[in-house]
Design a protein around this motif. Structure first.
Motif, PDB file in Angstrom:
ATOM      1  N   LEU A  32       0.824  -1.209   0.000  1.00 48.78           N
ATOM      2  CA  LEU A  32       0.000   0.000   0.000  1.00 48.78           C
ATOM      3  C   LEU A  32       0.862   1.264   0.000  1.00 48.78           C
ATOM      4  N   VAL A  33       1.928   1.264   0.787  1.00 55.14           N
ATOM      5  CA  VAL A  33       2.831   2.420   0.812  1.00 55.14           C
ATOM      6  C   VAL A  33       3.468   2.611  -0.561  1.00 55.14           C
ATOM      7  N   GLU A  34       3.931   1.525  -1.176  1.00 57.17           N
ATOM      8  CA  GLU A  34       4.559   1.625  -2.497  1.00 57.17           C
ATOM      9  C   GLU A  34       3.572   2.118  -3.554  1.00 57.17           C
ATOM     10  N   ILE A  35       2.334   1.638  -3.490  1.00 55.37           N
ATOM     11  CA  ILE A  35       1.311   2.068  -4.445  1.00 55.37           C
ATOM     12  C   ILE A  35       1.012   3.554  -4.260  1.00 55.37           C
ATOM     13  N   ARG A  36       0.830   3.984  -3.007  1.00 57.33           N
ATOM     14  CA  ARG A  36       0.542   5.399  -2.729  1.00 57.33           C
ATOM     15  C   ARG A  36       1.671   6.290  -3.268  1.00 57.33           C
ATOM     16  N   LEU A  37       2.920   5.898  -3.028  1.00 57.30           N
ATOM     17  CA  LEU A  37       4.051   6.709  -3.500  1.00 57.30           C
ATOM     18  C   LEU A  37       4.132   6.736  -5.023  1.00 57.30           C
ATOM     19  N   ALA A  38       3.858   5.609  -5.667  1.00 60.65           N
ATOM     20  CA  ALA A  38       3.875   5.571  -7.132  1.00 60.65           C
ATOM     21  C   ALA A  38       2.787   6.470  -7.708  1.00 60.65           C
ATOM     22  N   LEU A  39       1.601   6.438  -7.115  1.00 58.02           N
ATOM     23  CA  LEU A  39       0.513   7.307  -7.574  1.00 58.02           C
ATOM     24  C   LEU A  39       0.857   8.778  -7.354  1.00 58.02           C
ATOM     25  N   SER A  40       1.454   9.097  -6.215  1.00 53.35           N
ATOM     26  CA  SER A  40       1.843  10.482  -5.921  1.00 53.35           C
ATOM     27  C   SER A  40       2.869  10.995  -6.922  1.00 53.35           C
ATOM     28  N   ARG A  41       3.883  10.172  -7.211  1.00 51.41           N
ATOM     29  CA  ARG A  41       4.913  10.560  -8.195  1.00 51.41           C
ATOM     30  C   ARG A  41       4.292  10.776  -9.570  1.00 51.41           C
ATOM     31  N   THR A  42       3.392   9.865  -9.948  1.00 50.65           N
ATOM     32  CA  THR A  42       2.741   9.971 -11.251  1.00 50.65           C
ATOM     33  C   THR A  42       1.909  11.241 -11.341  1.00 50.65           C
ATOM     34  N   LEU A  43       1.162  11.523 -10.295  1.00 51.86           N
ATOM     35  CA  LEU A  43       0.362  12.754 -10.272  1.00 51.86           C
ATOM     36  C   LEU A  43       1.254  13.968 -10.452  1.00 51.86           C
ATOM     37  N   ASN A  44       2.333  14.026  -9.706  1.00 48.43           N
ATOM     38  CA  ASN A  44       3.239  15.169  -9.779  1.00 48.43           C
ATOM     39  C   ASN A  44       3.818  15.332 -11.178  1.00 48.43           C
ATOM     40  N   GLU A  45       4.304  14.231 -11.766  1.00 53.16           N
ATOM     41  CA  GLU A  45       4.909  14.305 -13.097  1.00 53.16           C
ATOM     42  C   GLU A  45       3.907  14.745 -14.155  1.00 53.16           C
ATOM     43  N   ARG A  46       2.711  14.150 -14.136  1.00 58.59           N
ATOM     44  CA  ARG A  46       1.691  14.490 -15.137  1.00 58.59           C
ATOM     45  C   ARG A  46       1.206  15.928 -14.948  1.00 58.59           C
ATOM     46  N   ARG A  47       0.934  16.300 -13.715  1.00 59.87           N
ATOM     47  CA  ARG A  47       0.407  17.634 -13.447  1.00 59.87           C
ATOM     48  C   ARG A  47       1.402  18.714 -13.850  1.00 59.87           C
ATOM     49  N   GLN A  48       2.689  18.512 -13.552  1.00 57.69           N
ATOM     50  CA  GLN A  48       3.694  19.527 -13.891  1.00 57.69           C
ATOM     51  C   GLN A  48       3.766  19.780 -15.393  1.00 57.69           C
ATOM     52  N   ARG A  49       3.519  18.755 -16.195  1.00 59.43           N
ATOM     53  CA  ARG A  49       3.559  18.921 -17.645  1.00 59.43           C
ATOM     54  C   ARG A  49       2.337  19.660 -18.184  1.00 59.43           C
ATOM     55  N   LEU A  50       1.242  19.646 -17.416  1.00 61.21           N
ATOM     56  CA  LEU A  50      -0.022  20.111 -17.973  1.00 61.21           C
ATOM     57  C   LEU A  50      -0.620  21.371 -17.346  1.00 61.21           C
ATOM     58  N   MET A  51      -0.412  21.544 -16.036  1.00 58.38           N
ATOM     59  CA  MET A  51      -1.132  22.625 -15.354  1.00 58.38           C
ATOM     60  C   MET A  51      -0.511  22.908 -13.997  1.00 58.38           C
ATOM     61  N   THR A  52      -0.994  23.961 -13.373  1.00 64.59           N
ATOM     62  CA  THR A  52      -0.538  24.290 -12.020  1.00 64.59           C
ATOM     63  C   THR A  52      -1.344  23.483 -11.006  1.00 64.59           C
ATOM     64  N   GLN A  53      -0.866  23.465  -9.778  1.00 70.68           N
ATOM     65  CA  GLN A  53      -1.609  22.802  -8.711  1.00 70.68           C
ATOM     66  C   GLN A  53      -2.974  23.456  -8.529  1.00 70.68           C
ATOM     67  N   ALA A  54      -3.015  24.773  -8.614  1.00 70.10           N
ATOM     68  CA  ALA A  54      -4.283  25.494  -8.446  1.00 70.10           C
ATOM     69  C   ALA A  54      -5.271  25.132  -9.550  1.00 70.10           C
ATOM     70  N   GLU A  55      -4.776  25.008 -10.782  1.00 66.33           N
ATOM     71  CA  GLU A  55      -5.664  24.640 -11.892  1.00 66.33           C
ATOM     72  C   GLU A  55      -6.228  23.233 -11.701  1.00 66.33           C
ATOM     73  N   LEU A  56      -5.379  22.308 -11.275  1.00 69.02           N
ATOM     74  CA  LEU A  56      -5.856  20.949 -11.028  1.00 69.02           C
ATOM     75  C   LEU A  56      -6.848  20.930  -9.876  1.00 69.02           C
ATOM     76  N   ALA A  57      -6.559  21.694  -8.844  1.00 72.02           N
ATOM     77  CA  ALA A  57      -7.472  21.762  -7.698  1.00 72.02           C
ATOM     78  C   ALA A  57      -8.851  22.248  -8.134  1.00 72.02           C
ATOM     79  N   ASP A  58      -8.892  23.299  -8.954  1.00 70.16           N
ATOM     80  CA  ASP A  58     -10.175  23.802  -9.466  1.00 70.16           C
ATOM     81  C   ASP A  58     -10.897  22.721 -10.271  1.00 70.16           C
ATOM     82  N   LYS A  59     -10.139  22.002 -11.062  1.00 70.90           N
ATOM     83  CA  LYS A  59     -10.718  20.992 -11.943  1.00 70.90           C
ATOM     84  C   LYS A  59     -11.395  19.863 -11.159  1.00 70.90           C
ATOM     85  N   ILE A  60     -10.837  19.514  -9.998  1.00 69.22           N
ATOM     86  CA  ILE A  60     -11.416  18.406  -9.222  1.00 69.22           C
ATOM     87  C   ILE A  60     -12.142  18.894  -7.970  1.00 69.22           C
ATOM     88  N   HIS A  61     -12.358  20.206  -7.891  1.00 65.79           N
ATOM     89  CA  HIS A  61     -13.087  20.810  -6.752  1.00 65.79           C
ATOM     90  C   HIS A  61     -12.396  20.515  -5.429  1.00 65.79           C
TER      91      HIS A  61
END
Length: 108
Positions: A32-61
């Protein structure tokens, strides 16, 4: 850690092991720890290429600080929120499955 360094540390009385051993995690908890960390890394990498944290936050409320916590693997962030955020970056369920599968966690 290389074998020589491990042997030197053990010769000086240090106990060398894994984080899972130190924390006495079950195989399920380790996975579970390994899965959570892999998902977190993936989110960070994808989000940085596409949008700001604030933009993503707005998108998912959500909020920008919550996205920052998600990207840093904070345990207060649910896996559901991690997956929702990754999906909001355009990832497919199959891509998320590949991230999880790539952790190599084997539960015996």
């Amino acid at each position: 850690m290389d074998r020589d360094k491990k042997e030197r540390l053990e010769a000086k009385g240090w106990k060398v092991g894994t984080v899972s051993e130190f924390l006495e995690l079950t195989p399920e908890e380790t996975a579970l720890v390994e899965i959570r960390l892999a998902l977190s890394r993936t989110l960070n990498e994808r989000r940085q290429r596409l949008m700001t944290q604030a933009e993503l936050a707005d998108k998912i409320h959500s909020s920008q600080p919550r996205i920052a916590k998600a990207e840093n693997g904070d345990v207060s962030v649910s896996i559901e929120l991690l997956i929702r955020a990754i999906l909001a970056t355009g990832a497919t369920p199959q891509e998320i499955g590949q991230v999880i599968a790539s952790t190599g966690s084997i539960i015996a």
